[in-house]
Scaffold this motif. Structure first.
Motif, PDB file in Angstrom:
ATOM      1  N   LEU A 122       0.846  -1.194   0.000  1.00  0.00           N
ATOM      2  CA  LEU A 122       0.000   0.000   0.000  1.00  0.00           C
ATOM      3  C   LEU A 122       0.881   1.244   0.000  1.00  0.00           C
ATOM      4  O   LEU A 122       1.652   1.464   0.926  1.00  0.00           O
ATOM      5  N   PRO A 123       0.777   2.051  -1.055  1.00  0.00           N
ATOM      6  CA  PRO A 123       1.557   3.298  -1.080  1.00  0.00           C
ATOM      7  C   PRO A 123       1.097   4.244   0.029  1.00  0.00           C
ATOM      8  O   PRO A 123      -0.018   4.138   0.533  1.00  0.00           O
ATOM      9  N   SER A 124       1.946   5.199   0.357  1.00  0.00           N
ATOM     10  CA  SER A 124       1.576   6.219   1.339  1.00  0.00           C
ATOM     11  C   SER A 124       0.377   7.004   0.821  1.00  0.00           C
ATOM     12  O   SER A 124       0.068   6.987  -0.375  1.00  0.00           O
ATOM     13  N   GLU A 125      -0.283   7.710   1.725  1.00  0.00           N
ATOM     14  CA  GLU A 125      -1.438   8.509   1.325  1.00  0.00           C
ATOM     15  C   GLU A 125      -1.054   9.540   0.263  1.00  0.00           C
ATOM     16  O   GLU A 125      -1.815   9.782  -0.677  1.00  0.00           O
ATOM     17  N   GLU A 126       0.127  10.129   0.399  1.00  0.00           N
ATOM     18  CA  GLU A 126       0.587  11.106  -0.584  1.00  0.00           C
ATOM     19  C   GLU A 126       0.823  10.451  -1.939  1.00  0.00           C
ATOM     20  O   GLU A 126       0.481  11.004  -2.986  1.00  0.00           O
ATOM     21  N   ALA A 127       1.406   9.258  -1.925  1.00  0.00           N
ATOM     22  CA  ALA A 127       1.657   8.549  -3.174  1.00  0.00           C
ATOM     23  C   ALA A 127       0.352   8.124  -3.845  1.00  0.00           C
ATOM     24  O   ALA A 127       0.246   8.153  -5.075  1.00  0.00           O
ATOM     25  N   VAL A 128      -0.636   7.742  -3.051  1.00  0.00           N
ATOM     26  CA  VAL A 128      -1.940   7.369  -3.605  1.00  0.00           C
ATOM     27  C   VAL A 128      -2.529   8.545  -4.376  1.00  0.00           C
ATOM     28  O   VAL A 128      -3.077   8.364  -5.461  1.00  0.00           O
ATOM     29  N   ASN A 129      -2.390   9.756  -3.839  1.00  0.00           N
ATOM     30  CA  ASN A 129      -2.896  10.942  -4.533  1.00  0.00           C
ATOM     31  C   ASN A 129      -2.262  11.080  -5.914  1.00  0.00           C
ATOM     32  O   ASN A 129      -2.937  11.434  -6.874  1.00  0.00           O
ATOM     33  N   GLY A 130      -0.963  10.790  -6.008  1.00  0.00           N
ATOM     34  CA  GLY A 130      -0.275  10.900  -7.287  1.00  0.00           C
ATOM     35  C   GLY A 130      -0.551   9.747  -8.230  1.00  0.00           C
ATOM     36  O   GLY A 130      -0.664   9.934  -9.436  1.00  0.00           O
ATOM     37  N   LEU A 131      -0.665   8.538  -7.679  1.00  0.00           N
ATOM     38  CA  LEU A 131      -0.852   7.346  -8.508  1.00  0.00           C
ATOM     39  C   LEU A 131      -2.298   7.133  -8.933  1.00  0.00           C
ATOM     40  O   LEU A 131      -2.570   6.710 -10.055  1.00  0.00           O
TER      41      LEU A 131
ATOM     42  N   ALA B 180      -8.045  -1.540  -2.314  1.00  0.00           N
ATOM     43  CA  ALA B 180      -8.410  -2.808  -2.955  1.00  0.00           C
ATOM     44  C   ALA B 180      -7.198  -3.434  -3.637  1.00  0.00           C
ATOM     45  O   ALA B 180      -6.974  -4.647  -3.537  1.00  0.00           O
ATOM     46  N   ALA B 181      -6.390  -2.621  -4.294  1.00  0.00           N
ATOM     47  CA  ALA B 181      -5.178  -3.129  -4.952  1.00  0.00           C
ATOM     48  C   ALA B 181      -4.209  -3.711  -3.924  1.00  0.00           C
ATOM     49  O   ALA B 181      -3.558  -4.735  -4.176  1.00  0.00           O
ATOM     50  N   ALA B 182      -4.117  -3.087  -2.760  1.00  0.00           N
ATOM     51  CA  ALA B 182      -3.227  -3.592  -1.706  1.00  0.00           C
ATOM     52  C   ALA B 182      -3.713  -4.937  -1.177  1.00  0.00           C
ATOM     53  O   ALA B 182      -2.909  -5.835  -0.901  1.00  0.00           O
ATOM     54  N   ILE B 183      -5.014  -5.094  -1.055  1.00  0.00           N
ATOM     55  CA  ILE B 183      -5.570  -6.372  -0.595  1.00  0.00           C
ATOM     56  C   ILE B 183      -5.288  -7.459  -1.623  1.00  0.00           C
ATOM     57  O   ILE B 183      -4.849  -8.559  -1.273  1.00  0.00           O
ATOM     58  N   VAL B 184      -5.497  -7.156  -2.895  1.00  0.00           N
ATOM     59  CA  VAL B 184      -5.222  -8.130  -3.957  1.00  0.00           C
ATOM     60  C   VAL B 184      -3.734  -8.486  -3.987  1.00  0.00           C
ATOM     61  O   VAL B 184      -3.366  -9.657  -4.118  1.00  0.00           O
ATOM     62  N   ALA B 185      -2.868  -7.499  -3.841  1.00  0.00           N
ATOM     63  CA  ALA B 185      -1.421  -7.745  -3.836  1.00  0.00           C
ATOM     64  C   ALA B 185      -1.035  -8.648  -2.669  1.00  0.00           C
ATOM     65  O   ALA B 185      -0.186  -9.537  -2.808  1.00  0.00           O
ATOM     66  N   THR B 186      -1.664  -8.447  -1.519  1.00  0.00           N
ATOM     67  CA  THR B 186      -1.385  -9.290  -0.355  1.00  0.00           C
ATOM     68  C   THR B 186      -1.797 -10.725  -0.629  1.00  0.00           C
ATOM     69  O   THR B 186      -1.047 -11.666  -0.332  1.00  0.00           O
ATOM     70  N   ILE B 187      -2.954 -10.914  -1.204  1.00  0.00           N
ATOM     71  CA  ILE B 187      -3.424 -12.271  -1.527  1.00  0.00           C
ATOM     72  C   ILE B 187      -2.491 -12.927  -2.526  1.00  0.00           C
ATOM     73  O   ILE B 187      -2.134 -14.101  -2.380  1.00  0.00           O
ATOM     74  N   ASP B 188      -2.067 -12.172  -3.537  1.00  0.00           N
ATOM     75  CA  ASP B 188      -1.124 -12.715  -4.525  1.00  0.00           C
ATOM     76  C   ASP B 188       0.176 -13.162  -3.853  1.00  0.00           C
ATOM     77  O   ASP B 188       0.699 -14.239  -4.151  1.00  0.00           O
ATOM     78  N   LEU B 189       0.692 -12.341  -2.937  1.00  0.00           N
ATOM     79  CA  LEU B 189       1.924 -12.699  -2.228  1.00  0.00           C
ATOM     80  C   LEU B 189       1.730 -13.941  -1.364  1.00  0.00           C
ATOM     81  O   LEU B 189       2.608 -14.806  -1.305  1.00  0.00           O
ATOM     82  N   MET B 190       0.589 -14.047  -0.721  1.00  0.00           N
ATOM     83  CA  MET B 190       0.312 -15.212   0.108  1.00  0.00           C
ATOM     84  C   MET B 190       0.224 -16.473  -0.733  1.00  0.00           C
ATOM     85  O   MET B 190       0.720 -17.527  -0.342  1.00  0.00           O
TER      86      MET B 190
END
Length: 67
Positions: free
Chosen positions: A30-39, A52-62
């Motif tokens: 999960l990017p920082s709040e500031e990075a989320v604004n830019g991305l 949601a992307a962070a949750i999916v990335a976590t599941i993929d890593l698991m």
């Protein structure tokens, strides 16, 4: 029936989800709040998309660890 939720309540819910991801998911998903604004953008829906992307990335890593 349509239920309206105030933006402040949405922001509080997204903040709670962010803190939970930061506490329990691998660093870097999960990017920082500031990075989320830019991305993704500055809106509530943009925050939700990043979470949601962070949750999916976590599941993929698991799943990779299990294989």
């Amino acid at each position: 029936m349509v239920i309206k939720i105030e933006a402040d309540e949405c922001r509080a819910a997204l903040t709670l989800i962010r803190r939970t991801i930061e506490d329990h998911c691998p660093p870097g998903v999960l990017p920082s709040e500031e990075a989320v604004n830019g991305l993704y953008g500055p809106g509530l829906i943009d925050d939700a998309e990043a979470l949601a992307a962070a949750i999916v990335a976590t599941i993929d890593l698991m799943q990779l660890r299990v294989m």
